[in-house]
Write a protein that holds these residues in place. Sequence first.
Motif, mmCIF file in Angstrom:
data_model
loop_
_atom_site.group_PDB
_atom_site.id
_atom_site.type_symbol
_atom_site.label_atom_id
_atom_site.label_comp_id
_atom_site.label_asym_id
_atom_site.label_seq_id
_atom_site.Cartn_x
_atom_site.Cartn_y
_atom_site.Cartn_z
ATOM 1 N N ALA A 31 0.834 -1.207 0.000
ATOM 2 C CA ALA A 31 0.000 0.000 0.000
ATOM 3 C C ALA A 31 0.869 1.259 0.000
ATOM 4 O O ALA A 31 0.591 2.209 -0.738
ATOM 5 C CB ALA A 31 -0.940 0.003 1.205
ATOM 6 N N GLN A 32 1.927 1.268 0.796
ATOM 7 C CA GLN A 32 2.828 2.421 0.833
ATOM 8 C C GLN A 32 3.525 2.615 -0.508
ATOM 9 O O GLN A 32 3.696 3.735 -0.979
ATOM 10 C CB GLN A 32 3.855 2.273 1.960
ATOM 11 C CG GLN A 32 3.269 2.447 3.335
ATOM 12 C CD GLN A 32 2.601 3.802 3.504
ATOM 13 O OE1 GLN A 32 3.126 4.833 3.108
ATOM 14 N NE2 GLN A 32 1.402 3.795 4.080
ATOM 15 N N LYS A 33 3.888 1.522 -1.154
ATOM 16 C CA LYS A 33 4.520 1.584 -2.469
ATOM 17 C C LYS A 33 3.541 2.155 -3.499
ATOM 18 O O LYS A 33 3.906 3.014 -4.304
ATOM 19 C CB LYS A 33 4.987 0.190 -2.876
ATOM 20 C CG LYS A 33 5.746 0.132 -4.185
ATOM 21 C CD LYS A 33 6.212 -1.282 -4.464
ATOM 22 C CE LYS A 33 5.627 -1.699 -5.785
ATOM 23 N NZ LYS A 33 5.822 -3.087 -6.126
ATOM 24 N N ASP A 34 2.295 1.688 -3.467
ATOM 25 C CA ASP A 34 1.274 2.189 -4.393
ATOM 26 C C ASP A 34 1.009 3.677 -4.177
ATOM 27 O O ASP A 34 0.890 4.444 -5.128
ATOM 28 C CB ASP A 34 -0.037 1.414 -4.233
ATOM 29 C CG ASP A 34 0.064 -0.020 -4.718
ATOM 30 O OD1 ASP A 34 1.042 -0.357 -5.419
ATOM 31 O OD2 ASP A 34 -0.847 -0.813 -4.381
ATOM 32 N N LEU A 35 0.925 4.091 -2.913
ATOM 33 C CA LEU A 35 0.680 5.495 -2.592
ATOM 34 C C LEU A 35 1.842 6.362 -3.059
ATOM 35 O O LEU A 35 1.635 7.426 -3.661
ATOM 36 C CB LEU A 35 0.451 5.666 -1.090
ATOM 37 C CG LEU A 35 0.048 7.056 -0.622
ATOM 38 C CD1 LEU A 35 -1.263 7.492 -1.282
ATOM 39 C CD2 LEU A 35 -0.094 7.074 0.893
ATOM 40 N N ALA A 36 3.063 5.914 -2.833
ATOM 41 C CA ALA A 36 4.243 6.668 -3.278
ATOM 42 C C ALA A 36 4.271 6.790 -4.798
ATOM 43 O O ALA A 36 4.638 7.835 -5.339
ATOM 44 C CB ALA A 36 5.518 6.006 -2.765
ATOM 45 N N ALA A 37 3.852 5.741 -5.495
ATOM 46 C CA ALA A 37 3.834 5.777 -6.959
ATOM 47 C C ALA A 37 2.817 6.802 -7.468
ATOM 48 O O ALA A 37 3.069 7.503 -8.442
ATOM 49 C CB ALA A 37 3.516 4.400 -7.522
ATOM 50 N N VAL A 38 1.676 6.906 -6.808
ATOM 51 C CA VAL A 38 0.637 7.855 -7.230
ATOM 52 C C VAL A 38 1.038 9.292 -6.891
ATOM 53 O O VAL A 38 0.897 10.190 -7.719
ATOM 54 C CB VAL A 38 -0.720 7.525 -6.565
ATOM 55 C CG1 VAL A 38 -1.740 8.611 -6.829
ATOM 56 C CG2 VAL A 38 -1.234 6.195 -7.048
ATOM 57 N N LEU A 39 1.551 9.496 -5.685
ATOM 58 C CA LEU A 39 1.868 10.863 -5.243
ATOM 59 C C LEU A 39 3.181 11.363 -5.821
ATOM 60 O O LEU A 39 3.332 12.566 -6.053
ATOM 61 C CB LEU A 39 1.887 10.942 -3.715
ATOM 62 C CG LEU A 39 0.569 10.621 -3.024
ATOM 63 C CD1 LEU A 39 0.736 10.714 -1.515
ATOM 64 C CD2 LEU A 39 -0.546 11.519 -3.509
ATOM 65 N N GLY A 40 4.127 10.465 -6.044
ATOM 66 C CA GLY A 40 5.414 10.859 -6.616
ATOM 67 C C GLY A 40 6.069 11.970 -5.821
ATOM 68 O O GLY A 40 6.174 11.905 -4.599
ATOM 69 N N ASP A 41 6.471 13.033 -6.509
ATOM 70 C CA ASP A 41 7.146 14.155 -5.852
ATOM 71 C C ASP A 41 6.176 15.294 -5.549
ATOM 72 O O ASP A 41 6.585 16.427 -5.334
ATOM 73 C CB ASP A 41 8.313 14.644 -6.709
ATOM 74 C CG ASP A 41 7.863 15.126 -8.081
ATOM 75 O OD1 ASP A 41 6.682 14.924 -8.436
ATOM 76 O OD2 ASP A 41 8.691 15.704 -8.802
ATOM 77 N N ARG A 42 4.906 15.005 -5.520
ATOM 78 C CA ARG A 42 3.900 16.038 -5.245
ATOM 79 C C ARG A 42 3.967 16.469 -3.785
ATOM 80 O O ARG A 42 4.382 15.713 -2.916
ATOM 81 C CB ARG A 42 2.503 15.521 -5.567
ATOM 82 C CG ARG A 42 2.320 15.214 -7.039
ATOM 83 C CD ARG A 42 0.963 14.566 -7.281
ATOM 84 N NE ARG A 42 0.840 14.073 -8.634
ATOM 85 C CZ ARG A 42 0.346 14.782 -9.638
ATOM 86 N NH1 ARG A 42 -0.079 16.008 -9.434
ATOM 87 N NH2 ARG A 42 0.277 14.257 -10.837
ATOM 88 N N VAL A 43 3.503 17.693 -3.535
ATOM 89 C CA VAL A 43 3.546 18.284 -2.203
ATOM 90 C C VAL A 43 2.115 18.441 -1.692
ATOM 91 O O VAL A 43 1.228 18.892 -2.425
ATOM 92 C CB VAL A 43 4.251 19.660 -2.253
ATOM 93 C CG1 VAL A 43 4.264 20.315 -0.890
ATOM 94 C CG2 VAL A 43 5.662 19.499 -2.800
#
Length: 135
Positions: A31-43
Amino acid sequence: MRNLLLAAPAALALAGCTASSEMQASQAAEAQKDLAAVLGDRVAGAPRDCISVTDSDGPQIIDDHTIVYKPLGRTVWRNDLGASCPGLRPYTTLIVEVHGSQLCRNDRFRVLDPGSSIPSAYCMFGKFTPYEKAK
């Protein structure tokens, strides 16, 4: 001999707990990997109570308490539910009660498992946090 027979079920129960905790840890990491992939470098921006339904291509379920709405524009909306929603997991379907053109905090939804025709109990959205690319 009797002590040995009593010890066997206890050992099996502990093995089941270990497997279950390993599976939960694996699901949390995914889940953390999926969330990081969606959010990327967004703030992250300031959380809001409502978002426009037309500004998104639909929800992506991360885990039992996190839903992401991907943008048609540049903002990704993360919703952290106030409480976990039983049955909410990737590849389930959300049945959302939308009132008007916005999706808001405390709006209700239900979860439908693939192949099922009976939805879950009601769950409620939390605040929507916008994530935008840094300028």
